[in-house]
Design a protein around this motif. Structure first.
Motif, PDB file in Angstrom:
ATOM      1  N   GLU A 242      37.178  25.668  29.681  1.00 31.78           N
ATOM      2  CA  GLU A 242      36.589  27.013  29.719  1.00 31.78           C
ATOM      3  C   GLU A 242      35.075  26.946  29.944  1.00 31.78           C
ATOM      4  O   GLU A 242      34.521  27.659  30.780  1.00 31.78           O
ATOM      5  N   GLN A 243      34.426  26.046  29.195  1.00 30.53           N
ATOM      6  CA  GLN A 243      32.971  25.921  29.337  1.00 30.53           C
ATOM      7  C   GLN A 243      32.596  25.365  30.723  1.00 30.53           C
ATOM      8  O   GLN A 243      31.596  25.780  31.311  1.00 30.53           O
ATOM      9  N   ILE A 244      33.428  24.459  31.240  1.00 30.68           N
ATOM     10  CA  ILE A 244      33.191  23.916  32.592  1.00 30.68           C
ATOM     11  C   ILE A 244      33.255  25.048  33.632  1.00 30.68           C
ATOM     12  O   ILE A 244      32.402  25.148  34.514  1.00 30.68           O
ATOM     13  N   ARG A 245      34.257  25.914  33.491  1.00 34.41           N
ATOM     14  CA  ARG A 245      34.404  27.039  34.444  1.00 34.41           C
ATOM     15  C   ARG A 245      33.173  27.940  34.409  1.00 34.41           C
ATOM     16  O   ARG A 245      32.647  28.352  35.441  1.00 34.41           O
ATOM     17  N   GLU A 246      32.722  28.193  33.210  1.00 41.18           N
ATOM     18  CA  GLU A 246      31.546  29.051  33.007  1.00 41.18           C
ATOM     19  C   GLU A 246      30.290  28.408  33.641  1.00 41.18           C
ATOM     20  O   GLU A 246      29.509  29.072  34.315  1.00 41.18           O
ATOM     21  N   LEU A 247      30.144  27.080  33.417  1.00 39.70           N
ATOM     22  CA  LEU A 247      28.997  26.366  33.988  1.00 39.70           C
ATOM     23  C   LEU A 247      29.074  26.338  35.512  1.00 39.70           C
ATOM     24  O   LEU A 247      28.067  26.487  36.199  1.00 39.70           O
TER      25      LEU A 247
END
Length: 373
Positions: A63-68
Motif C-alpha cells: 500500500e505504501q509503495i503504491r502511494e509512493l
C-alpha cells in the motif's frame, strides 16, 4: 512458562534482551508485541540487511509503495519513508518500556546509509536527518565505528542525539569509541543539552570474530592451532568489557556522570552462532554481565528461551584468561590486527551490498506499481 524463565534470568542478571530484527509483518501481526509481552524483549536493532529482507518479501509494504509510486517518489526517498515508518511504529510500541526504564531500554535502532561509512560530514547530516524524520525520543541512530565514523559519533552526540555505535570488532577501536563518546558528551554539555536525555550503546560484534579466526586456525592446522577454535570471539568481548570497566572508572567519566550522563552500555551484537558445532546459545551464556545489552536474531532468542545456561555473571574478572587466549592465538600465527581490519571492511561491504539490494527491490516495486497505475 518454564522456557521464558531463561530470558527472565538473563534480564534479572542485568542484561537487556533486544531483538535483532524488524519488519512491518512483525509489527502488523502482533508478533513484536508478543515478544515484548512473553519473551522479555525490551528493544530492537535493525540494519540494512534486515530491511532488505523485510522489503523483499510479504505484502505489508504494498500500500505504501503504491502511494509512493503515485507521488513519483525517487527510490532513496521511498526507502527512507518505508524504513522510518517501521522504526517510528516500533518506537511507539516500545514507548511504555522507554518510560518505565527512564530511557534506558525501549529503544529502536536505525542505521545511516552504509555508503557513507567513510564520510564523516555526510554521516552526521544523515544522522540528524534520521533523528528528525523518525521524530521519537526512543530511537538510536546507528553509526559504524570506522575511522571516519568516530568524529561523526562525537558530533552526533554533541547535537543531543542518542547513538548506537555499530561494527566494532577490536578492543583498540572500542577504546577509541568510548573516547569519541566522552568527547561527544562533553560537547553536548557545552552546547547546553541535558546529558541525562542522551543514551548510547556500543555494538561489539561477536560471532564473526570466531568465523574469521577459526578459518585461519584451520588453514594453519596442527593441534595447538585447532585447539583454539571457538575461543577468540568470547575472549575478545571479555577484553572489551575490561576496557569498558577501566575507562568508565576514570576521571573523565566521573565528571560527566556528575553532570547527569548515562554510561555507554556495551552491546553484544552478531550473537547468532554460525558454526553448528558450537552451542547455539554460547554468545549469550558466556557474556552475561549487568549493564549490557544482547541483541539476538529470533532463532537465538528462541534457543535461549529453550535451553540457555544462564549462570549469573560470566564476564567480570575474566580479562586475564581472555588475554591468555589472545597470546596463544598470536603465538600460533594469527594476525589479530589483520583479522579486525578484514572484519570491518567486510562489515561495511556487507551492509553496502544489502543497501544496494534494498534500493533495487524498492526500485522494482515502485516501477511495477507505476506500471499498474
Amino acid at each position: 512458562m518454564g522456557n521464558t524463565n531463561k530470558l527472565a534470568q538473563l534480564s534479572e542478571a542485568g542484561v537487556s534482551v533486544w531483538l535483532d530484527d524488524l519488519s512491518r509483518e512483525r509489527l502488523r501481526s502482533g508478533n513484536l508485541a508478543e515478544l515484548i509481552r512473553d519473551k522479555h524483549v525490551v528493544g530492537v536493532t535493525t540494519n540494512p540487511t534486515i530491511f532488505a529482507n523485510a522489503l523483499s518479501k510479504g505484502e505489508s509494504y504494498d500500500e505504501q509503495i503504491r502511494e509512493l509510486a503515485a507521488r513519483d517518489a525517487d527510490v532513496h526517498a521511498a526507502v527512507r519513508e518505508l524504513t522510518t515508518s517501521d522504526v517510528r511504529e516500533a518506537a511507539d510500541l516500545f514507548r511504555d518500556i522507554y518510560t518505565a526504564t527512564n530511557g534506558l531500554d525501549g529503544r529502536v535502532s536505525i542505521e545511516v546509509d552504509p555508503g557513507l561509512a567513510r564520510d564523516t560530514d555526510k554521516t552526521v547530516a544523515e544522522a540528524e536527518e534520521l533523528w528528525k524524520t523518525v521524530d521519537r525520543p526512543n530511537i538510536f541512530v546507528k553509526i559504524p565505528a570506522t575511522e571516519q565514523g568516530l568524529p561523526a559519533i562525537t558530533r552526533t552526540l554533541a547535537d543531543g542525539i542518542s547513538v548506537n555505535v555499530t561494527l566494532i570488532f577490536s578492543v583498540e577501536r572500542y577504546r577509541a569509541v568510548i573516547e569519541a563518546f566522552f568527547d561527544g558528551l562533553e560537547q553536548a554539555k557545552a552546547n547546553g543539552h541535558d546529558l541525562s536525555k542522551i543514551q548510547s550503546v556500543a555494538s561489539f560484534f561477536v560471532s564473526r570474530v570466531d568465523t574469521e579466526v577459526d578459518k585461519r586456525l584451520e588453514a594453519i592446522g596442527g593441534e595447538e592451532a585447532l585447539a583454539l577454535r571457538g575461543e577468540a570471539a568470547i575472549a575478545n568481548a571479555r577484553l572489551a568489557y575490561a576496557a569498558y570497566e577501566e575507562l568508565f572508572a576514570g576521571e573523565r567519566w566521573a565528571a560527566l556522570k556528575a553532570a547527569g550522563a548515562n554510561p555507554q552500555r556495551p552491546l553484544w551484537a552478531s550473537t547468532g552462532v554460525k558454526n553448528p558445532d558450537y552451542s547455539d546459545t554460547r554468545y549469550v551464556d558466556e557474556l552475561v554481565v549487568a549493564g549490557t545489552v544482547n541483541t539476538m536474531p529470533e532463532k537465538t532468542l528462541e534457543a535461549v528461551a529453550d535451553h540457555a545456561n544462564i549462570q549469573g555473571d560470566t564476564v567480570t574478572g575474566t580479562a586475564e584468561r581472555a588475554q591468555q587466549v589472545f597470546d596463544r592465538l598470536v603465538a600460533v600465527g594469527i594476525d589479530l590486527d589483520d583479522v579486525f581490519r578484514t572484519l570491518e571492511d567486510e562489515g561495511v561491504e556487507k551492509f553496502d551490498k544489502s543497501w544496494a539490494e534494498l534500493l533495487d527491490t524498492v526500485r522494482g516495486q515502485l516501477d511495477s506499481a507505476k506500471a499498474r497505475n
